[in-house]
Design an enzyme around this catalytic site. Structure first.
Site, PDB file in Angstrom:
ATOM      1  N   LYS A   1       9.524  -4.344  -8.789  1.00  0.00           N
ATOM      2  CA  LYS A   1      10.000  -3.057  -9.327  1.00  0.00           C
ATOM      3  C   LYS A   1      10.906  -2.347  -8.319  1.00  0.00           C
ATOM      4  O   LYS A   1      11.998  -1.903  -8.666  1.00  0.00           O
ATOM      5  CB  LYS A   1       8.810  -2.149  -9.691  1.00  0.00           C
ATOM      6  CG  LYS A   1       7.842  -2.757 -10.696  1.00  0.00           C
ATOM      7  CD  LYS A   1       6.710  -1.802 -11.054  1.00  0.00           C
ATOM      8  CE  LYS A   1       5.774  -1.474  -9.912  1.00  0.00           C
ATOM      9  NZ  LYS A   1       4.881  -2.578  -9.503  1.00  0.00           N
TER      10      LYS A   1
ATOM     11  N   ARG B   1       1.174   4.713 -14.382  1.00  0.00           N
ATOM     12  CA  ARG B   1       0.273   3.599 -14.087  1.00  0.00           C
ATOM     13  C   ARG B   1      -1.070   3.737 -14.801  1.00  0.00           C
ATOM     14  O   ARG B   1      -1.934   2.866 -14.650  1.00  0.00           O
ATOM     15  CB  ARG B   1       0.025   3.541 -12.587  1.00  0.00           C
ATOM     16  CG  ARG B   1       0.823   2.436 -11.865  1.00  0.00           C
ATOM     17  CD  ARG B   1       0.520   2.558 -10.395  1.00  0.00           C
ATOM     18  NE  ARG B   1       0.727   1.383  -9.611  1.00  0.00           N
ATOM     19  CZ  ARG B   1       1.809   1.146  -8.871  1.00  0.00           C
ATOM     20  NH1 ARG B   1       2.835   1.960  -8.899  1.00  0.00           N
ATOM     21  NH2 ARG B   1       1.872   0.076  -8.106  1.00  0.00           N
TER      22      ARG B   1
ATOM     23  N   ARG C   1       5.429 -10.101   2.342  1.00  0.00           N
ATOM     24  CA  ARG C   1       5.904  -8.776   2.749  1.00  0.00           C
ATOM     25  C   ARG C   1       4.984  -8.194   3.820  1.00  0.00           C
ATOM     26  O   ARG C   1       5.431  -7.509   4.730  1.00  0.00           O
ATOM     27  CB  ARG C   1       5.983  -7.845   1.533  1.00  0.00           C
ATOM     28  CG  ARG C   1       6.567  -6.498   1.886  1.00  0.00           C
ATOM     29  CD  ARG C   1       6.888  -5.652   0.666  1.00  0.00           C
ATOM     30  NE  ARG C   1       5.699  -5.248  -0.049  1.00  0.00           N
ATOM     31  CZ  ARG C   1       5.702  -4.553  -1.185  1.00  0.00           C
ATOM     32  NH1 ARG C   1       6.856  -4.221  -1.739  1.00  0.00           N
ATOM     33  NH2 ARG C   1       4.587  -4.220  -1.784  1.00  0.00           N
TER      34      ARG C   1
ATOM     35  N   ARG D   1       2.979  -2.294   5.931  1.00  0.00           N
ATOM     36  CA  ARG D   1       2.210  -1.593   4.892  1.00  0.00           C
ATOM     37  C   ARG D   1       0.766  -2.063   4.934  1.00  0.00           C
ATOM     38  O   ARG D   1       0.496  -3.251   4.756  1.00  0.00           O
ATOM     39  CB  ARG D   1       2.829  -1.861   3.513  1.00  0.00           C
ATOM     40  CG  ARG D   1       3.873  -0.849   3.134  1.00  0.00           C
ATOM     41  CD  ARG D   1       4.495  -1.157   1.804  1.00  0.00           C
ATOM     42  NE  ARG D   1       3.553  -1.179   0.684  1.00  0.00           N
ATOM     43  CZ  ARG D   1       3.921  -1.183  -0.584  1.00  0.00           C
ATOM     44  NH1 ARG D   1       5.197  -1.157  -0.896  1.00  0.00           N
ATOM     45  NH2 ARG D   1       3.012  -1.220  -1.545  1.00  0.00           N
TER      46      ARG D   1
ATOM     47  N   ARG E   1      -5.673  -4.515  -5.820  1.00  0.00           N
ATOM     48  CA  ARG E   1      -4.542  -3.873  -6.511  1.00  0.00           C
ATOM     49  C   ARG E   1      -4.264  -4.583  -7.840  1.00  0.00           C
ATOM     50  O   ARG E   1      -3.916  -3.934  -8.834  1.00  0.00           O
ATOM     51  CB  ARG E   1      -3.300  -3.909  -5.620  1.00  0.00           C
ATOM     52  CG  ARG E   1      -3.400  -2.912  -4.486  1.00  0.00           C
ATOM     53  CD  ARG E   1      -2.477  -3.247  -3.341  1.00  0.00           C
ATOM     54  NE  ARG E   1      -1.075  -3.150  -3.677  1.00  0.00           N
ATOM     55  CZ  ARG E   1      -0.101  -3.639  -2.905  1.00  0.00           C
ATOM     56  NH1 ARG E   1      -0.400  -4.243  -1.780  1.00  0.00           N
ATOM     57  NH2 ARG E   1       1.147  -3.505  -3.266  1.00  0.00           N
TER      58      ARG E   1
END
Ligand code: B4P
Length: 198
Positions: free
Chosen positions: A14, A89, A128, A134, A146
């Site tokens: 996204k 969401r 990532r 993160r 998640r």
């Protein structure tokens, strides 16, 4: 105004695709993930509250996120349209967004849903995590949490917009440019229809 939602599970691309889409269509990008990370970086009370949820892979409470969106809409009165990335969401967020847009005599034109296998999502997020810093990307358990949160709370948002015939599934695997072309084809179709309606 032309407003669209870019939808999909964590790691579906996204954020990656939003950057390209706003460049092409001149839309205002609203990413709740980016807004929350900016609150965390500035160590605001909202950021501190959000961090507790994000570090566990959980969604941040609806009222926090809806408040942020309401402010972001008010801060951009002249926008020719918004690209919502990572929002709504939950079904509650979707209903709230419809009401906020109604106040501006506007609506969601289309929800583009990126279709990516779970195996590929995990691979992308772990990759990532090696470089992003993160905290929600560098732990396998948090990534799994998640994805579970997505299936339980976020997937129903697509059902909500399906009722209004606004959901289009777009292939989310392949090169970034191939996926971008698929998204643009759907947007161009809607823009042409809008033009015809005047
Ligand atoms: P987000 O910031 O929205 O992040 P995301 O879902 O993890 O990622 P996205 O789908 O944008 O993936 P990206 O393009 O970066 O959310 C983070 C957290 O914030 C949530 O877990 C939640 O706690 C909180 N939150 C946010 N919004 C909320 C809301 N509305 N309500 C409640 N809580 C909320 O891509 C991922 C990786 O894949 C990148 O490394 C990218 O380079 C790579 N990639 C992209 N496209 C690729 C391709 N085609 N091939 C290979 N790799 C690709």
């Amino acid at each position: 105004m032309f407003n669209l939602i870019l939808f999909g599970p964590p790691g579906s691309g996204k954020g990656t695709q939003s950057e390209k889409l706003i460049d092409r269509y001149g839309l205002k990008h609203i990413s709740t993930g980016d807004l929350l990370r900016s609150e965390i970086a500035r160590q605001t009370p909202l950021g501190q509250e959000a961090k507790n949820f994000m570090d566990k892979g959980q969604l941040v409470p609806d009222e926090v996120v809806i408040g942020m969106i309401s402010s972001a809409l008010d801060e951009n009165p002249g926008a020719k349209g918004f690209l919502f990335d990572g929002f709504p969401r939950t079904a509650t967020q979707a209903e709230a967004l419809d009401k906020l847009l109604e106040l501006k005599h506007s609506t969601i034109a289309v929800m583009l849903a990126l279709d990516v296998s779970e195996e590929e999502l995990i691979k992308r997020l772990e990759k990532r995590g090696e470089t992003s810093g993160r905290s929600d990307d560098n732990n396998h358990q948090v990534i799994k949490a998640r994805i579970v949160e997505y299936h339980n709370k976020t997937a129903p948002v697509a059902d909500y917009y399906s009722n209004f015939d606004k959901v289009v599934l777009v292939k989310g695997e392949g090169t970034i440019n191939e996926i971008f072309d698929g998204l643009c084809a759907e947007i161009d179709k809607r823009l042409a229809e809008k033009e015809l309606q005047g």
